[in-house]
Design a protein around this motif. Structure first.
Motif, PDB file in Angstrom:
ATOM      1  N   UNK A  95      37.721  49.961  43.294  1.00 42.77           N
ATOM      2  CA  UNK A  95      37.857  49.837  44.768  1.00 42.77           C
ATOM      3  C   UNK A  95      39.281  50.864  45.004  1.00 42.77           C
ATOM      4  N   UNK A  96      39.489  51.019  46.411  1.00 44.48           N
ATOM      5  CA  UNK A  96      40.566  51.787  46.613  1.00 44.48           C
ATOM      6  C   UNK A  96      41.975  51.256  46.110  1.00 44.48           C
ATOM      7  N   UNK A  97      42.010  50.076  45.876  1.00 42.96           N
ATOM      8  CA  UNK A  97      43.037  49.483  45.342  1.00 42.96           C
ATOM      9  C   UNK A  97      43.360  49.330  43.730  1.00 42.96           C
ATOM     10  N   UNK A  98      42.040  50.099  43.205  1.00 48.51           N
ATOM     11  CA  UNK A  98      42.109  49.823  41.659  1.00 48.51           C
ATOM     12  C   UNK A  98      41.141  49.115  41.231  1.00 48.51           C
ATOM     13  N   UNK A  99      40.768  48.941  39.628  1.00 49.94           N
ATOM     14  CA  UNK A  99      39.850  48.216  39.199  1.00 49.94           C
ATOM     15  C   UNK A  99      39.854  46.645  39.508  1.00 49.94           C
ATOM     16  N   UNK A 100      38.992  45.923  39.796  1.00 50.42           N
ATOM     17  CA  UNK A 100      38.883  44.799  40.072  1.00 50.42           C
ATOM     18  C   UNK A 100      37.749  43.979  39.202  1.00 50.42           C
ATOM     19  N   UNK A 101      38.120  42.792  38.809  1.00 50.74           N
ATOM     20  CA  UNK A 101      37.336  41.990  38.190  1.00 50.74           C
ATOM     21  C   UNK A 101      36.453  40.970  39.287  1.00 50.74           C
TER      22      UNK A 101
END
Length: 169
Positions: free
Chosen positions: A25-31
């Motif tokens: 995501x734009x905010x980084x890797x998400x689980x």
């Protein structure tokens, strides 16, 4: 989950089959999701699809170009890991119990899974998880000690059909 991962043996068991679904995501890797037995999907579907494709006209066409279809033996990979995580607690081979939760889905003993477990030299029984006799010295099914319980039911089935005491034990 955090408690299980804090114990060496439970961490080894949990992470042997665990696979995360991640998104960027734009905010980084998400689980997004944690699949605890993700290997089972490929285990039961990869081999038949690979075998069917090998016998297809497409595979024959590829062979004329010097290309051969190949797929990993997922059953062997899974069994090798499973064998490293289970141990017999009595005489004879490890006894695996394939547990179903919903009484309407008593198709435990799915042929592929049962044959695969037996091919590793393990004994297997299938039935409702509520049919397990749980005591301080372990789990038993129909008077016989169980060394490993394999479950493949959903959280919805767990809420509706699995006694809370079974889950806690």
């Amino acid at each position: 989950m955090a408690e299980a991962l804090g114990r060496p043996r439970l961490r080894r068991v949990a992470t042997a089959f665990m696979r995360p679904d991640l998104v960027v995501t734009d905010a980084g890797l998400k689980l997004v999701e944690l699949n605890v037995v993700a290997s089972l999907g490929g285990l039961s579907t990869l081999a038949p699809y690979t075998a069917a494709t090998r016998h297809s006209r497409y595979a024959a066409f590829l062979a004329t170009r010097g290309l051969r279809l190949n797929g990993p033996d997922m059953a062997r990979v899974w069994l090798d890991v499973f064998a490293g995580l289970t141990r017999a607690r009595g005489d004879g081979p490890p006894h695996v119990f394939e547990a179903t939760a919903n009484p309407a889905d008593l198709d435990g003993g799915r042929r592929f899974f049962v044959d695969m477990i037996r091919s590793a030299g393990h004994d297997i029984s299938c039935g409702l998880v509520s049919g397990l006799d749980l005591s301080e010295d372990g789990a038993h099914f129909r008077g016989r000690r169980v060394d490993a319980v394999f479950t493949a039911y959903t959280w919805h089935e767990t809420k509706n059909f699995v006694p809370p005491a079974s889950t806690a034990r």
